[in-house]
Motif scaffolding. Structure first.
Motif, PDB file in Angstrom:
ATOM      1  N   SER A   1     -35.429 -17.200  13.230  1.00  0.00           N
ATOM      2  CA  SER A   1     -35.372 -15.900  13.887  1.00  0.00           C
ATOM      3  C   SER A   1     -36.759 -15.262  13.859  1.00  0.00           C
ATOM      4  CB  SER A   1     -34.369 -14.987  13.189  1.00  0.00           C
ATOM      5  OG  SER A   1     -33.070 -15.542  13.264  1.00  0.00           O
ATOM      6  N   VAL A   2     -37.123 -14.581  14.940  1.00  0.00           N
ATOM      7  CA  VAL A   2     -38.442 -13.957  15.051  1.00  0.00           C
ATOM      8  C   VAL A   2     -38.247 -12.496  15.456  1.00  0.00           C
ATOM      9  CG1 VAL A   2     -40.665 -13.954  16.230  1.00  0.00           C
ATOM     10  CG2 VAL A   2     -39.549 -16.127  15.666  1.00  0.00           C
ATOM     11  N   LEU A   3     -38.997 -11.590  14.806  1.00  0.00           N
ATOM     12  CA  LEU A   3     -38.974 -10.184  15.178  1.00  0.00           C
ATOM     13  C   LEU A   3     -40.051  -9.931  16.222  1.00  0.00           C
ATOM     14  CD1 LEU A   3     -38.117  -7.217  14.785  1.00  0.00           C
ATOM     15  CD2 LEU A   3     -39.842  -7.083  12.953  1.00  0.00           C
ATOM     16  N   TYR A   4     -39.641  -9.498  17.394  1.00  0.00           N
ATOM     17  CA  TYR A   4     -40.570  -9.154  18.471  1.00  0.00           C
ATOM     18  C   TYR A   4     -40.653  -7.635  18.583  1.00  0.00           C
ATOM     19  CZ  TYR A   4     -40.140 -14.015  20.022  1.00  0.00           C
ATOM     20  OH  TYR A   4     -40.150 -15.377  20.094  1.00  0.00           O
ATOM     21  N   ASN A   5     -41.834  -7.089  18.368  1.00  0.00           N
ATOM     22  CA  ASN A   5     -42.074  -5.677  18.640  1.00  0.00           C
ATOM     23  C   ASN A   5     -42.610  -5.568  20.065  1.00  0.00           C
ATOM     24  OD1 ASN A   5     -41.424  -4.597  16.027  1.00  0.00           O
ATOM     25  ND2 ASN A   5     -43.334  -5.487  15.277  1.00  0.00           N
ATOM     26  N   VAL A   6     -41.806  -5.052  20.968  1.00  0.00           N
ATOM     27  CA  VAL A   6     -42.187  -4.983  22.378  1.00  0.00           C
ATOM     28  C   VAL A   6     -42.600  -3.560  22.726  1.00  0.00           C
ATOM     29  CG1 VAL A   6     -41.445  -5.334  24.761  1.00  0.00           C
ATOM     30  CG2 VAL A   6     -40.623  -6.866  22.953  1.00  0.00           C
ATOM     31  N   THR A   7     -43.799  -3.404  23.282  1.00  0.00           N
ATOM     32  CA  THR A   7     -44.309  -2.098  23.690  1.00  0.00           C
ATOM     33  C   THR A   7     -44.653  -2.124  25.176  1.00  0.00           C
ATOM     34  OG1 THR A   7     -46.554  -2.744  23.029  1.00  0.00           O
ATOM     35  CG2 THR A   7     -45.228  -1.509  21.426  1.00  0.00           C
ATOM     36  N   ALA A   8     -44.757  -0.921  25.744  1.00  0.00           N
ATOM     37  CA  ALA A   8     -45.033  -0.790  27.176  1.00  0.00           C
ATOM     38  C   ALA A   8     -46.218   0.137  27.397  1.00  0.00           C
ATOM     39  CB  ALA A   8     -43.803  -0.251  27.901  1.00  0.00           C
ATOM     40  N   ILE A   9     -47.044  -0.210  28.397  1.00  0.00           N
ATOM     41  CA  ILE A   9     -48.139   0.661  28.845  1.00  0.00           C
ATOM     42  C   ILE A   9     -47.959   0.883  30.340  1.00  0.00           C
ATOM     43  CG2 ILE A   9     -50.632   0.878  29.179  1.00  0.00           C
ATOM     44  CD1 ILE A   9     -51.028  -0.793  26.673  1.00  0.00           C
ATOM     45  N   ALA A  10     -48.015   2.144  30.761  1.00  0.00           N
ATOM     46  CA  ALA A  10     -47.807   2.490  32.167  1.00  0.00           C
ATOM     47  C   ALA A  10     -49.140   2.766  32.846  1.00  0.00           C
ATOM     48  CB  ALA A  10     -46.909   3.719  32.280  1.00  0.00           C
ATOM     49  N   THR A  11     -49.261   2.308  34.104  1.00  0.00           N
ATOM     50  CA  THR A  11     -50.414   2.622  34.956  1.00  0.00           C
ATOM     51  C   THR A  11     -49.875   3.176  36.261  1.00  0.00           C
ATOM     52  OG1 THR A  11     -51.695   0.790  34.014  1.00  0.00           O
ATOM     53  CG2 THR A  11     -52.484   1.740  36.078  1.00  0.00           C
TER      54      THR A  11
END
Length: 266
Positions: free
Chosen positions: A242-252
């Motif tokens: 199992s892997v923990l993915y920290n997903v973030t977003a940047i808007a343009t």
């Protein structure tokens, strides 16, 4: 038209400004990267983060052109700006760089007087949007049907014996995540796992897509590995842990403003 007189001289009769005055461009009409290789946005959509504009257009050669503001926040020196003379090819320019414009939608019209004294009709209004900020995306969130539990059923969120459809723990390797951001903006998604890094991008829906028309926000939805803007394969591909993915977003946004980093889906 031209008439030759008995003396041999030519008399030109001119009763109309032709071509009529029009607004053709603003400088700078910004996009996501300046300006020859826009990765997002356009240098002709008249949406800009530049607050000091130059407005240009065309008209009959050597005409006197007057730019007028017809809508938007008041601009010092307006609404009727000092007239300028078009050059021999009919190009004219009004320099507004001495004024710092606030965010908002502005509209302008032009009229012209040619060398014969003919006055043109007022041009159609041309709009310019000055936009210097964009909103940080909401935290990416797995859709309920991809936020799996035990057992996973085809109907969410029914019949979770263990886990839940809101804990961001999933057995799917190509999950779909959603969020809200400025309508029409590009969302770039990243993860902390070095093998993946940049997951891809998606374009946020229009102002009505979040169910609240007029709030300036839209909904985006991105599926790992399969969305058109996806940049990676399935998550956990080839891994047995199992892997923990920290997903973030940047808007343009369309003016090229880049937001801060969103909170992480984790």
């Amino acid at each position: 038209r031209s008439v030759r007189l008995a003396s041999g001289e030519t008399l030109t009769i001119d009763t109309v400004v032709s071509p009529a005055a029009t607004i053709t461009s603003i400088v700078d009409d910004t996009c996501a990267t300046p300006p020859a290789s826009c990765s997002f946005g356009s240098t002709s959509d008249r949406i800009t983060r530049d607050q000091t504009l130059i407005i240009s257009g065309t008209v009959e050669a050597n005409s006197l052109v007057t730019l007028m503001q017809s809508g938007g926040p008041a601009i010092p020196g307006g609404p009727v700006f000092p007239s300028v003379l078009a050059d021999g090819s009919g190009t004219w320019t009004v320099d507004l760089t001495s004024v710092t414009l606030i965010d908002g939608s502005y509209s302008f019209t032009v009229t012209a007087v040619d060398r014969a004294g003919n006055m043109s009709t007022t041009s159609a209004a041309s709009s310019v949007t000055v936009d210097t900020t964009t909103q940080v995306s909401t935290t990416p969130d797995l859709i309920d049907t991809d936020d799996t539990c035990a057992p996973q059923t085809s109907v969410a969120p029914a019949a979770c014996i263990r886990g839940s459809h809101t804990d961001n723990i999933t057995s799917k390797t190509t999950p779909t995540m959603t969020g809200r951001a400025e309508a029409g903006s590009r969302i770039d998604l990243f993860t902390n796992v070095a093998a993946f890094g940049f997951l891809g991008f998606v374009i946020t829906g229009n102002d009505a897509s979040d169910g609240v028309p007029g709030d300036g926000l839209g909904v985006w939805s991105f599926r790992v590995a399969t969305s058109p803007g996806a940049a990676t394969g399935p998550l956990n591909s080839g891994m047995s842990i199992s892997v923990l993915y920290n997903v973030t977003a940047i808007a343009t946004d369309l003016a090229g403003n880049v937001s801060g980093v969103s909170n992480a889906l984790a």
